[in-house]
Motif scaffolding. Structure first.
Motif, PDB file in Angstrom:
ATOM      1  N   ARG A  90      -3.023  -1.169  -1.553  1.00 23.63           N
ATOM      2  CA  ARG A  90      -1.606  -0.332  -1.770  1.00 23.63           C
ATOM      3  C   ARG A  90      -1.789   0.702  -2.576  1.00 23.63           C
ATOM      4  O   ARG A  90      -1.056   1.732  -2.463  1.00 23.63           O
ATOM      5  N   ALA A  91      -2.636   0.357  -3.592  1.00 21.64           N
ATOM      6  CA  ALA A  91      -2.481   1.515  -4.670  1.00 21.64           C
ATOM      7  C   ALA A  91      -3.249   3.021  -4.116  1.00 21.64           C
ATOM      8  O   ALA A  91      -2.931   4.057  -4.582  1.00 21.64           O
ATOM      9  N   ILE A  92      -4.276   2.799  -3.246  1.00 25.04           N
ATOM     10  CA  ILE A  92      -4.640   4.213  -2.767  1.00 25.04           C
ATOM     11  C   ILE A  92      -3.889   4.592  -1.331  1.00 25.04           C
ATOM     12  O   ILE A  92      -4.330   5.473  -0.673  1.00 25.04           O
ATOM     13  N   GLY A  93      -3.016   3.911  -1.012  1.00 24.67           N
ATOM     14  CA  GLY A  93      -2.128   4.352   0.045  1.00 24.67           C
ATOM     15  C   GLY A  93      -2.428   3.784   1.598  1.00 24.67           C
ATOM     16  O   GLY A  93      -1.967   4.442   2.351  1.00 24.67           O
ATOM     17  N   GLN A  94      -3.402   2.918   1.742  1.00 21.20           N
ATOM     18  CA  GLN A  94      -4.044   2.526   2.828  1.00 21.20           C
ATOM     19  C   GLN A  94      -3.356   1.467   3.354  1.00 21.20           C
ATOM     20  O   GLN A  94      -3.253   1.239   4.494  1.00 21.20           O
ATOM     21  N   LYS A  95      -2.442   0.803   2.523  1.00 16.46           N
ATOM     22  CA  LYS A  95      -1.590  -0.444   3.190  1.00 16.46           C
ATOM     23  C   LYS A  95      -0.119  -0.493   2.413  1.00 16.46           C
ATOM     24  O   LYS A  95      -0.056   0.099   1.303  1.00 16.46           O
ATOM     25  N   LYS A  96       0.583  -0.685   3.136  1.00 14.36           N
ATOM     26  CA  LYS A  96       1.937  -1.050   2.639  1.00 14.36           C
ATOM     27  C   LYS A  96       2.045  -2.485   2.452  1.00 14.36           C
ATOM     28  O   LYS A  96       1.475  -3.396   3.019  1.00 14.36           O
ATOM     29  N   SER A  97       3.265  -2.847   1.420  1.00 17.81           N
ATOM     30  CA  SER A  97       3.386  -4.227   1.126  1.00 17.81           C
ATOM     31  C   SER A  97       3.897  -5.034   2.188  1.00 17.81           C
ATOM     32  O   SER A  97       4.724  -4.539   3.190  1.00 17.81           O
ATOM     33  N   GLY A  98       3.318  -6.257   2.395  1.00 18.53           N
ATOM     34  CA  GLY A  98       3.667  -7.115   3.639  1.00 18.53           C
ATOM     35  C   GLY A  98       3.175  -6.901   5.004  1.00 18.53           C
ATOM     36  O   GLY A  98       3.033  -7.583   5.900  1.00 18.53           O
ATOM     37  N   GLU A  99       2.438  -5.685   5.118  1.00 23.84           N
ATOM     38  CA  GLU A  99       1.583  -5.187   6.204  1.00 23.84           C
ATOM     39  C   GLU A  99       0.352  -5.892   6.425  1.00 23.84           C
ATOM     40  O   GLU A  99      -0.236  -5.793   5.290  1.00 23.84           O
ATOM     41  N   ARG A 100      -0.132  -6.022   7.569  1.00 26.44           N
ATOM     42  CA  ARG A 100      -1.585  -6.536   7.738  1.00 26.44           C
ATOM     43  C   ARG A 100      -2.285  -5.256   7.908  1.00 26.44           C
ATOM     44  O   ARG A 100      -2.055  -4.311   8.420  1.00 26.44           O
ATOM     45  N   LEU A 101      -3.578  -5.198   7.317  1.00 29.62           N
ATOM     46  CA  LEU A 101      -4.565  -4.274   7.279  1.00 29.62           C
ATOM     47  C   LEU A 101      -6.252  -4.528   7.476  1.00 29.62           C
ATOM     48  O   LEU A 101      -6.547  -5.570   6.956  1.00 29.62           O
ATOM     49  N   VAL A 102      -6.691  -4.005   8.310  1.00 31.72           N
ATOM     50  CA  VAL A 102      -8.237  -4.283   8.424  1.00 31.72           C
ATOM     51  C   VAL A 102      -8.679  -3.181   7.475  1.00 31.72           C
ATOM     52  O   VAL A 102      -8.596  -2.107   7.397  1.00 31.72           O
ATOM     53  N   MET A 103      -9.558  -3.533   6.411  1.00 35.25           N
ATOM     54  CA  MET A 103      -9.873  -2.981   5.486  1.00 35.25           C
ATOM     55  C   MET A 103     -11.037  -1.852   5.996  1.00 35.25           C
ATOM     56  O   MET A 103     -12.011  -2.090   6.563  1.00 35.25           O
ATOM     57  N   ASP A 104     -10.631  -0.701   5.520  1.00 30.71           N
ATOM     58  CA  ASP A 104     -11.416   0.558   6.003  1.00 30.71           C
ATOM     59  C   ASP A 104     -12.201   0.981   4.665  1.00 30.71           C
ATOM     60  O   ASP A 104     -11.961   2.068   4.100  1.00 30.71           O
ATOM     61  N   TRP A 105     -13.193   0.418   4.611  1.00 22.32           N
ATOM     62  CA  TRP A 105     -14.147   0.691   3.299  1.00 22.32           C
ATOM     63  C   TRP A 105     -14.695   2.370   3.249  1.00 22.32           C
ATOM     64  O   TRP A 105     -15.121   2.644   2.342  1.00 22.32           O
ATOM     65  N   ASN A 106     -14.786   2.779   4.541  1.00 23.02           N
ATOM     66  CA  ASN A 106     -15.366   4.084   4.690  1.00 23.02           C
ATOM     67  C   ASN A 106     -14.262   5.193   4.203  1.00 23.02           C
ATOM     68  O   ASN A 106     -14.910   6.303   4.014  1.00 23.02           O
ATOM     69  N   LYS A 107     -13.143   4.753   4.131  1.00 22.47           N
ATOM     70  CA  LYS A 107     -12.006   6.000   3.543  1.00 22.47           C
ATOM     71  C   LYS A 107     -11.744   5.564   2.041  1.00 22.47           C
ATOM     72  O   LYS A 107     -11.134   6.462   1.568  1.00 22.47           O
ATOM     73  N   VAL A 108     -12.658   4.771   1.361  1.00 21.06           N
ATOM     74  CA  VAL A 108     -12.276   4.435  -0.121  1.00 21.06           C
ATOM     75  C   VAL A 108     -12.620   5.633  -0.973  1.00 21.06           C
ATOM     76  O   VAL A 108     -11.950   6.101  -1.807  1.00 21.06           O
TER      77      VAL A 108
END
Length: 184
Positions: A90-108
């Motif tokens: 959420r801090a880096i803008g890839q996820k919104k609160s309460g939303e499901r996310l498949v972690m994309d470590w390549n964009k970190v």
């Protein structure tokens, strides 16, 4: 063993040296913008409460007037610690609160975010008291902190300088009645 392809990293016995290195910058407790400079896939060896599992090791940097502060953050990939992983994304803008996310470590790497940093005291291997930068909590991404990607301390210094500048004097030609600039 790792394979190093960059031959410029090796020093010969008679090479000239000049870099004195960088002082380790300890941040005073507070909220800072950070940049993710590195990401490593690693393993958590396990503890009394958490079995051995994967972990992400992040290197975050913070630009301050004293230099660049660096800290490492471990995100242990275990369900009971999912909240911390979620707060980072959420801090880096890839996820919104309460939303499901498949972690994309390549964009970190290269991502920016904001967090509350706090110095953490520890003893080094020789028993000396030291401090390290720790992330106490991540804040949800807010674009207002990254509009021009200028560090907060630079923006504040520019604002103070602008307040101190004396008013500019007008030239003689600008004060003449009826004078208009244009082509000749």
């Amino acid at each position: 063993m790792e394979n190093y392809n960059n031959q410029n990293m090796f020093l010969d016995w008679n090479d000239a040296i000049e870099s004195d290195g960088q002082e380790f910058v300890i941040l005073p407790e507070g909220d800072y913008n950070f940049t993710v400079m590195n990401f490593e896939r690693s393993r958590f060896p396990g503890s009394a409460k958490i079995p051995a599992c994967n972990k992400a090791v992040l290197t975050l940097t913070v630009d301050v007037p004293e230099g660049t502060a660096t800290t490492r953050v471990d995100l242990i990939l275990y369900r009971t610690l999912e909240w911390r992983i979620s707060s980072f994304f959420r801090a880096i803008g890839q996820k919104k609160s309460g939303e499901r996310l498949v972690m994309d470590w390549n964009k970190v790497i290269g991502s920016v975010g904001r967090a509350h940093f706090k110095p953490r005291p520890y003893k080094d291997k020789n028993g000396n008291d030291r401090e390290a930068n720790d992330v106490e909590r991540f804040f949800d991404y807010d674009p207002k902190f990254f509009e021009d990607n200028t560090p907060d301390w630079v923006r504040e210094a520019e604002r103070q300088t602008a307040q101190q500048e004396p008013p500019r004097q007008q030239t003689f030609a600008q004060t003449q009645i009826g004078w208009k600039g244009g082509q000749f």
